[in-house]
Design an enzyme around this catalytic site. Sequence first.
Site, PDB file in Angstrom:
ATOM      1  N   GLY A  66       0.720  -1.128  -0.090  1.00  0.00           N
ATOM      2  CA  GLY A  66       0.067   0.079  -0.185  1.00  0.00           C
ATOM      3  C   GLY A  66       1.016   1.099  -0.056  1.00  0.00           C
ATOM      4  O   GLY A  66       0.459   2.263  -0.761  1.00  0.00           O
ATOM      5  N   SER A  67       1.906   1.575   0.617  1.00  0.00           N
ATOM      6  CA  SER A  67       2.777   2.599   0.743  1.00  0.00           C
ATOM      7  C   SER A  67       3.294   2.834  -0.410  1.00  0.00           C
ATOM      8  O   SER A  67       3.209   3.928  -0.757  1.00  0.00           O
ATOM      9  CB  SER A  67       3.798   2.288   2.096  1.00  0.00           C
ATOM     10  OG  SER A  67       3.302   2.007   3.063  1.00  0.00           O
TER      11      SER A  67
ATOM     12  N   ASN B 215      -8.492   3.469   8.253  1.00  0.00           N
ATOM     13  CA  ASN B 215      -7.746   2.451   9.052  1.00  0.00           C
ATOM     14  C   ASN B 215      -8.147   2.637  10.456  1.00  0.00           C
ATOM     15  O   ASN B 215      -7.805   1.510  11.192  1.00  0.00           O
ATOM     16  CB  ASN B 215      -6.207   2.414   8.595  1.00  0.00           C
ATOM     17  CG  ASN B 215      -5.458   3.722   8.726  1.00  0.00           C
ATOM     18  OD1 ASN B 215      -5.924   4.631   8.135  1.00  0.00           O
ATOM     19  ND2 ASN B 215      -4.539   3.671   9.576  1.00  0.00           N
TER      20      ASN B 215
ATOM     21  N   GLN C 164      -7.663  -0.605   3.174  1.00  0.00           N
ATOM     22  CA  GLN C 164      -8.526  -1.157   4.370  1.00  0.00           C
ATOM     23  C   GLN C 164      -9.891  -1.607   3.653  1.00  0.00           C
ATOM     24  O   GLN C 164     -10.579  -2.408   4.267  1.00  0.00           O
ATOM     25  CB  GLN C 164      -8.887  -0.163   5.302  1.00  0.00           C
ATOM     26  CG  GLN C 164      -7.653   0.227   6.189  1.00  0.00           C
ATOM     27  CD  GLN C 164      -7.337  -0.914   6.958  1.00  0.00           C
ATOM     28  OE1 GLN C 164      -7.809  -1.986   7.314  1.00  0.00           O
ATOM     29  NE2 GLN C 164      -5.941  -0.965   7.484  1.00  0.00           N
TER      30      GLN C 164
ATOM     31  N   SER D 105      -3.707  -3.683  -0.839  1.00  0.00           N
ATOM     32  CA  SER D 105      -2.405  -4.355  -0.164  1.00  0.00           C
ATOM     33  C   SER D 105      -2.789  -5.697   0.338  1.00  0.00           C
ATOM     34  O   SER D 105      -3.631  -5.831   0.988  1.00  0.00           O
ATOM     35  CB  SER D 105      -1.591  -3.474   1.043  1.00  0.00           C
ATOM     36  OG  SER D 105      -0.822  -4.128   1.616  1.00  0.00           O
TER      37      SER D 105
ATOM     38  N   HIS E  23      -1.786  -8.015   2.427  1.00  0.00           N
ATOM     39  CA  HIS E  23      -1.634  -8.527   3.810  1.00  0.00           C
ATOM     40  C   HIS E  23      -2.814  -7.918   4.801  1.00  0.00           C
ATOM     41  O   HIS E  23      -2.910  -8.298   5.775  1.00  0.00           O
ATOM     42  CB  HIS E  23      -0.364  -7.999   4.692  1.00  0.00           C
ATOM     43  CG  HIS E  23      -0.108  -6.607   5.040  1.00  0.00           C
ATOM     44  ND1 HIS E  23      -0.216  -6.186   6.323  1.00  0.00           N
ATOM     45  CD2 HIS E  23       0.027  -5.514   4.382  1.00  0.00           C
ATOM     46  CE1 HIS E  23       0.035  -4.963   6.443  1.00  0.00           C
ATOM     47  NE2 HIS E  23       0.317  -4.527   5.140  1.00  0.00           N
TER      48      HIS E  23
ATOM     49  N   THR F  68      12.423  -7.225 -10.170  1.00  0.00           N
ATOM     50  CA  THR F  68      12.044  -8.707 -10.345  1.00  0.00           C
ATOM     51  C   THR F  68      10.828  -8.975  -9.446  1.00  0.00           C
ATOM     52  O   THR F  68      10.743  -8.742  -8.499  1.00  0.00           O
ATOM     53  CB  THR F  68      13.437  -9.647  -9.866  1.00  0.00           C
ATOM     54  OG1 THR F  68      14.543  -9.379 -10.761  1.00  0.00           O
ATOM     55  CG2 THR F  68      12.994 -11.034 -10.223  1.00  0.00           C
TER      56      THR F  68
ATOM     57  N   CYS G 103       1.283   2.322  12.629  1.00  0.00           N
ATOM     58  CA  CYS G 103       2.688   3.327  12.815  1.00  0.00           C
ATOM     59  C   CYS G 103       2.557   4.216  13.987  1.00  0.00           C
ATOM     60  O   CYS G 103       3.402   4.645  14.376  1.00  0.00           O
ATOM     61  CB  CYS G 103       2.722   4.031  11.548  1.00  0.00           C
ATOM     62  SG  CYS G 103       1.753   3.610  10.104  1.00  0.00           S
TER      63      CYS G 103
END
Length: 396
Positions: free
Chosen positions: A73-74, A153, A181, A201, A203, A239, A326
């Site tokens: 996501g970042s 989030n 999210q 994202s 995860h 890669t 964070c």
Amino acid sequence: MDKKFVYADNAATTALSDTALEAMLPYFKNSYGNASSIHSLGYESKKALEQARKKIALAINARINEIFITSGGSESDNWAIRSSLLMSNAKGKHIIISSIEHSAVFRTAENLEQQGYEVTYLPVDESGKVSPEQLKNVIRDDTALISIMMANNEIGTIQPIKELCKIAREMRVPFHTDAVQAVGHIPVDVRDLNVDMLSLSAHKFGGPKGVGALYIKTGLALPPLIIGGGQEKNKRSGTENVPGIVGMAVALEEAVGKMTDNIKKVTTMRDKIVASVLQIDGATLTGDPVDRLPGIASFLFSGLESKVIVAELSKVRICASSGSACSSGSTELTRALSGTSMIIAETENDNAESTKYGALRLSLNEHNTDEDVDYIIQELPIVIRTLRSRKPSPLF
Ligand SMILES: Cc1ncc(COP(=O)(O)O)c(C=O)c1O
């Protein structure tokens, strides 16, 4: 309780889905070819990569060639924002974001400000929502991008993205949404929303960490952020992380396939927690009561400190958070919470400038059980009572 812990921090990250893990394993060991190699092993990886891209596209109703793989996501957020300003047809040096964006957007905007760009931080109302009318009023002739998250989030509020996009389109400004999210948890249809760019994202929906995607609408000439070997049609070099990409696609396919049932199950568990926690003195629900993510139950507790609540819950084996991963180590209220006018209103009403609020986010998903919910409901009031009975911390 038989379990080692109750995991209620799914907005921070989720457990890897078994199906995703199974699908990933061959690409770590046997099918380890570089997807750019032109031999058979490389071809196997390339094939897996393109099948994964197809699954991701299908999940959000995009075209296959509109999906670009990133490291998460970042990176997707950074790419969308930074590169939008570098597009040959960028209208100027002004961008608009909401005041409650995730740090991946918020800090990128701050960083751009230091480099001479102008940023408008759109305020949100007490439920954490951006007003379409207000957006309309701040768009300028030199606005190069609008970036507003689909779902927050920390407080789970879902923004009226379709309506906001419509305004952006009328004013001919590209629109990006951080849907990290949202994807895998609520329906996301890029064509219906009419967004130009969308970040996701893996995860957050049962996929592995360190992999994500940026949807880029056909026709938008977004320059690359990472330059090198020319992978991803010269848009994002490096890669390819084939096992990760396969895992992301399989997890997303699974999440979307089970979405209707998951929403029902998770919302029921969330609502049970909310109803029970609101019985606790000095507890307030944060975020929008209706337009919110199924899994996020977020609260403020007066007179307590976020980090202490989270630490105390951890002692009784409940994994929770104060909000953003964070910022959960911080004693300050997180951006989303201080950004909502609710805090200001409450402080004024109480006429108690010194009132502190401890934030707590319990984020559930389909792997949580009724037993988890009952345990949270049983332990949380005890934790709050215990903390309140202690001597005030020197911070207050
Ligand atoms: C709304 C939002 N955007 C972006 C991110 C960053 O995603 P990643 O961890 O994949 O870099 C997160 C992660 O917490 C998030 O919740």
